[in-house]
Each structure stands twice: as structure tokens, then as C-alpha cells.
Design an enzyme around this catalytic site. Structure first.
Site, short mmCIF file in Angstrom:
data_model
loop_
_atom_site.label_atom_id
_atom_site.label_comp_id
_atom_site.label_asym_id
_atom_site.label_seq_id
_atom_site.Cartn_x
_atom_site.Cartn_y
_atom_site.Cartn_z
N SER A 99 72.53 40.30 68.32
CA SER A 99 72.23 40.22 67.03
C SER A 99 70.92 39.33 67.00
O SER A 99 70.55 38.25 67.10
CB SER A 99 72.92 39.54 65.94
OG SER A 99 72.62 39.23 64.67
N HIS A 109 71.25 44.60 67.31
CA HIS A 109 71.81 44.56 66.01
C HIS A 109 70.73 44.03 65.26
O HIS A 109 70.31 42.80 65.70
CB HIS A 109 73.09 43.74 65.90
CG HIS A 109 73.99 43.68 64.97
ND1 HIS A 109 74.77 44.49 64.36
CD2 HIS A 109 73.77 42.47 63.96
CE1 HIS A 109 75.23 44.17 63.28
NE2 HIS A 109 74.60 43.08 62.86
N ASP A 152 69.95 42.62 61.42
CA ASP A 152 70.68 42.23 60.11
C ASP A 152 69.73 42.18 58.89
O ASP A 152 68.63 41.39 58.81
CB ASP A 152 71.31 40.66 60.19
CG ASP A 152 72.34 40.62 61.03
OD1 ASP A 152 73.48 41.48 60.73
OD2 ASP A 152 72.46 40.09 62.02
N MET A 201 69.02 41.56 54.89
CA MET A 201 69.65 40.93 53.88
C MET A 201 68.71 40.85 52.59
O MET A 201 67.54 40.66 52.64
CB MET A 201 70.10 39.89 54.13
CG MET A 201 70.93 39.51 55.28
SD MET A 201 71.40 37.79 55.62
CE MET A 201 71.93 38.03 57.52
N HIS A 252 72.20 46.57 60.23
CA HIS A 252 73.48 46.13 59.48
C HIS A 252 72.80 45.78 58.13
O HIS A 252 72.19 44.69 57.91
CB HIS A 252 74.00 44.94 60.44
CG HIS A 252 75.26 44.41 59.36
ND1 HIS A 252 75.72 43.12 59.72
CD2 HIS A 252 75.79 44.97 58.38
CE1 HIS A 252 76.72 42.98 58.89
NE2 HIS A 252 76.87 43.85 58.11
N MET A 311 73.04 44.41 54.70
CA MET A 311 73.55 43.47 53.68
C MET A 311 72.92 43.57 52.44
O MET A 311 72.38 42.56 52.13
CB MET A 311 73.91 42.21 54.28
CG MET A 311 75.07 42.09 55.56
SD MET A 311 74.99 40.84 56.52
CE MET A 311 73.66 41.23 57.88
N MET A 332 83.58 42.65 59.80
CA MET A 332 83.07 41.30 59.60
C MET A 332 84.19 40.13 60.12
O MET A 332 85.23 40.14 59.39
CB MET A 332 82.33 41.04 58.39
CG MET A 332 81.11 41.84 57.83
SD MET A 332 79.79 41.87 59.11
CE MET A 332 79.56 39.95 59.11
N GLY A 340 75.76 37.00 56.05
CA GLY A 340 74.99 36.32 55.53
C GLY A 340 74.06 35.17 56.45
O GLY A 340 72.88 34.84 56.37
N ASP A 396 81.48 41.83 64.07
CA ASP A 396 80.26 40.92 63.82
C ASP A 396 80.59 39.56 63.28
O ASP A 396 81.23 39.52 62.12
CB ASP A 396 79.42 41.54 63.02
CG ASP A 396 78.14 41.15 62.75
OD1 ASP A 396 77.86 40.04 63.57
OD2 ASP A 396 77.48 41.54 61.90
N GLY A 397 80.30 38.41 64.02
CA GLY A 397 80.56 37.10 63.66
C GLY A 397 81.29 36.08 64.17
O GLY A 397 82.41 36.42 64.58
N SER A 456 74.12 34.05 68.14
CA SER A 456 74.16 32.52 68.49
C SER A 456 74.73 32.65 70.01
O SER A 456 74.14 31.74 70.90
CB SER A 456 74.79 31.44 67.80
OG SER A 456 76.10 31.93 67.28
C1 DX5 Z 1 76.08 37.70 59.68
C2 DX5 Z 1 75.52 38.65 60.67
C3 DX5 Z 1 75.69 38.59 62.09
C4 DX5 Z 1 75.16 37.34 62.66
C5 DX5 Z 1 76.11 37.20 63.94
O1 DX5 Z 1 76.04 37.90 58.55
O2 DX5 Z 1 75.64 39.89 60.15
O3 DX5 Z 1 75.08 39.88 62.65
O4 DX5 Z 1 73.81 37.55 63.15
O5 DX5 Z 1 75.71 35.87 64.44
P1 DX5 Z 1 76.95 34.94 65.21
O6 DX5 Z 1 77.09 35.72 66.48
O7 DX5 Z 1 76.02 33.76 65.70
O8 DX5 Z 1 78.10 34.73 64.33
ZN ZN Z 2 75.21 41.76 61.57
#
Ligand code: DX5
Ligand code: ZN
Length: 216
Positions: free
Chosen positions: A6, A30, A32, A34, A63, A65, A134, A139, A170-171, A193
Site C-alpha cells: 500500500s 495498492h 488508496d 479517499m 481501493h 474509499m 478490511m 481511512g 487490508d489493514g 506500514s
Molecule cells: C486503510 C487503507 C490501507 C492502509 C494499510 O484505510 O485501506 O490500505 O494503507 O496500511 P497498514 O498496512 O499500515 O495498516
Molecule cells: Zn487500502
């Protein structure tokens, strides 16, 4: 098991170089997106995603959101290897969102928040390529993995049966919990991360892959 790093946790001032660094061990990138409504955060619009493409070979796992995937999905330049995933909790009707995204010529994913019963996606399993489960409230990166996700993945895997639908998660994924989600049936693992928060990204990815070996 494949990894989808991500980019949310990457250095945004150096995005393409960051992506290139993880590309050898990535199945997808990946990304994100938002809108500040569906989630309380703003992140990465179509121009950034579209220009990031140059110089990268691996497909994009986008992804969304956002409240209105039908309106914004066409602004992403995608091909048959890419995937666009929207949320079942978005404001658009899911069957319509699936059709509209499919029209763009890419793969289609449906995602669900941790509080949404996993049964909510069952009616769409014949129509999607992937379900993105998730394991944190969407977020923000860097949140703690919700352990109830493991059972949710197992239930989903069971319902998918023989269908060619991939489960993604994811997460909060790290080398301590990745085996539990892979064992339960997740095949595409998103990690932010745990990869970009580490000084050596390839070493971090190798560690994640090694942590799943018992499961394969
Ligand atoms: C959160 C995202 C994730 C996020 C995951 O809303 O959808 O893709 O980047 O990050 P980590 O792996 O640090 O939880
Ligand atoms: Zn994501």
C-alpha cells in the site's frame, strides 16, 4: 499468497521511486483513494494515479474509499490487469457499481468495513474478481489489526467455494499476523506500514513472505 504494497505509507514526494523499489516482490500496487466523506481523510486522486503508471509494470489495485465510485472510477486509466475495488457501504447500488467498473475493462473488487457482516457481500460473489476484507476501520495506515478478521475470512472462503474469487485483506498486516489470514484463505495481502515503514522494503517483504511459508 501475493503482496500488494500500500503506497499510502510511502513517501508521497518520491512516489514512483518508492513504488519501483517494491515492484520486484509486488503482485499489484495498492493505491488508496479517499474522498473525505466515506472516510475522514483525503488521499490520492486520478491524476496522481494515472501519471504514476509511467515507468511501472505491475498492475494497480485501486481501493476506492469514496461515496460515489460510479462517478469517479472512469477517471482512472486502467487495463485488464488492473483492479478497481469499491465499498459495499458506498452510496452507489453495488450491482450497478460492479457493472460500471466492469465496463472500464478492469477487474472488479468489492470491499467491506470491519463492522459490515461478511454475508453482505455474498450476493455479489458471482460478479466480482476479489473481495477486500478490511481488517481496520478504513481511512488511515498504521492501525492495529482486528483479530476478528480471521474468522470473517474463513466464513467468506467457505461461501466462495469453487468460484474464482480472490480474498484480499487490508489493514494492520505484519509478520506476526500474516500467517493467520493466509491460513484462513486470504491470497492477496495488502501491507503499508509493514513495508514502507521499514528502512529496507525488500527485506520487509521477504520477511512477510517467509512468515507465510508454513501455510503453503
Ligand atoms: C486503510 C487503507 C490501507 C492502509 C494499510 O484505510 O485501506 O490500505 O494503507 O496500511 P497498514 O498496512 O499500515 O495498516
Ligand atoms: Zn487500502
Amino acid at each position: 499468497m501475493n503482496l500488494s504494497p500500500s503506497l499510502l505509507s510511502a513517501d508521497f514526494g518520491n512516489l514512483r521511486a518508492e513504488a519501483r523499489e517494491v515492484e520486484p516482490l509486488a503482485e499489484y500496487f495498492h493505491i488508496d483513494v479517499m474522498d473525505g466523506h466515506f472516510v475522514p481523510n483525503l488521499m490520492i486522486g486520478p491524476p496522481v494515479v494515472n501519471s504514476l503508471r509511467r515507468g511501472l509494470k505491475k498492475p494497480f489495485d485501486i481501493h476506492l474509499m469514496i461515496d460515489y465510485p460510479i462517478q469517479y472510477a472512469p477517471r482512472f486509466e486502467v487495463n485488464s490487469s488492473d483492479m478497481i475495488t469499491f465499498h459495499i457501504e458506498a452510496k452507489d447500488e453495488p450491482f450497478r457499481a460492479i457493472d460500471e467498473i466492469r465496463e472500464l475493462g478492469c477487474k472488479v473488487g468489492i470491499s467491506l468495513r470491519p463492522i459490515t457482516p461478511v454475508t453482505a457481500v455474498f450476493p455479489y460473489l458471482d460478479l466480482v474478481d476479489l473481495v477486500l476484507v478490511m481488517s481496520v476501520e478504513p481511512g488511515f495506515g498504521g492501525q492495529a489489526f482486528m483479530s476478528a478478521t480471521v474468522e470473517r475470512i474463513g466464513k467468506l472462503k467457505n461461501e466462495i467455494g469453487d468460484r474464482k474469487v480472490i480474498i484480499s485483506v487490508d489493514g494492520g498486516i505484519n509478520d506476526k499476523n500474516i500467517l493467520s489470514v493466509v491460513d484462513a484463505g486470504a491470497e492477496l495481502i495488502v501491507a503499508g506500514s509493514a513495508i514502507f515503514g521499514q528502512p529496507d522494503r525488500i527485506a520487509a517483504m521477504t520477511k512477510l513472505i517467509a512468515a507465510t511459508r508454513q501455510a503453503q
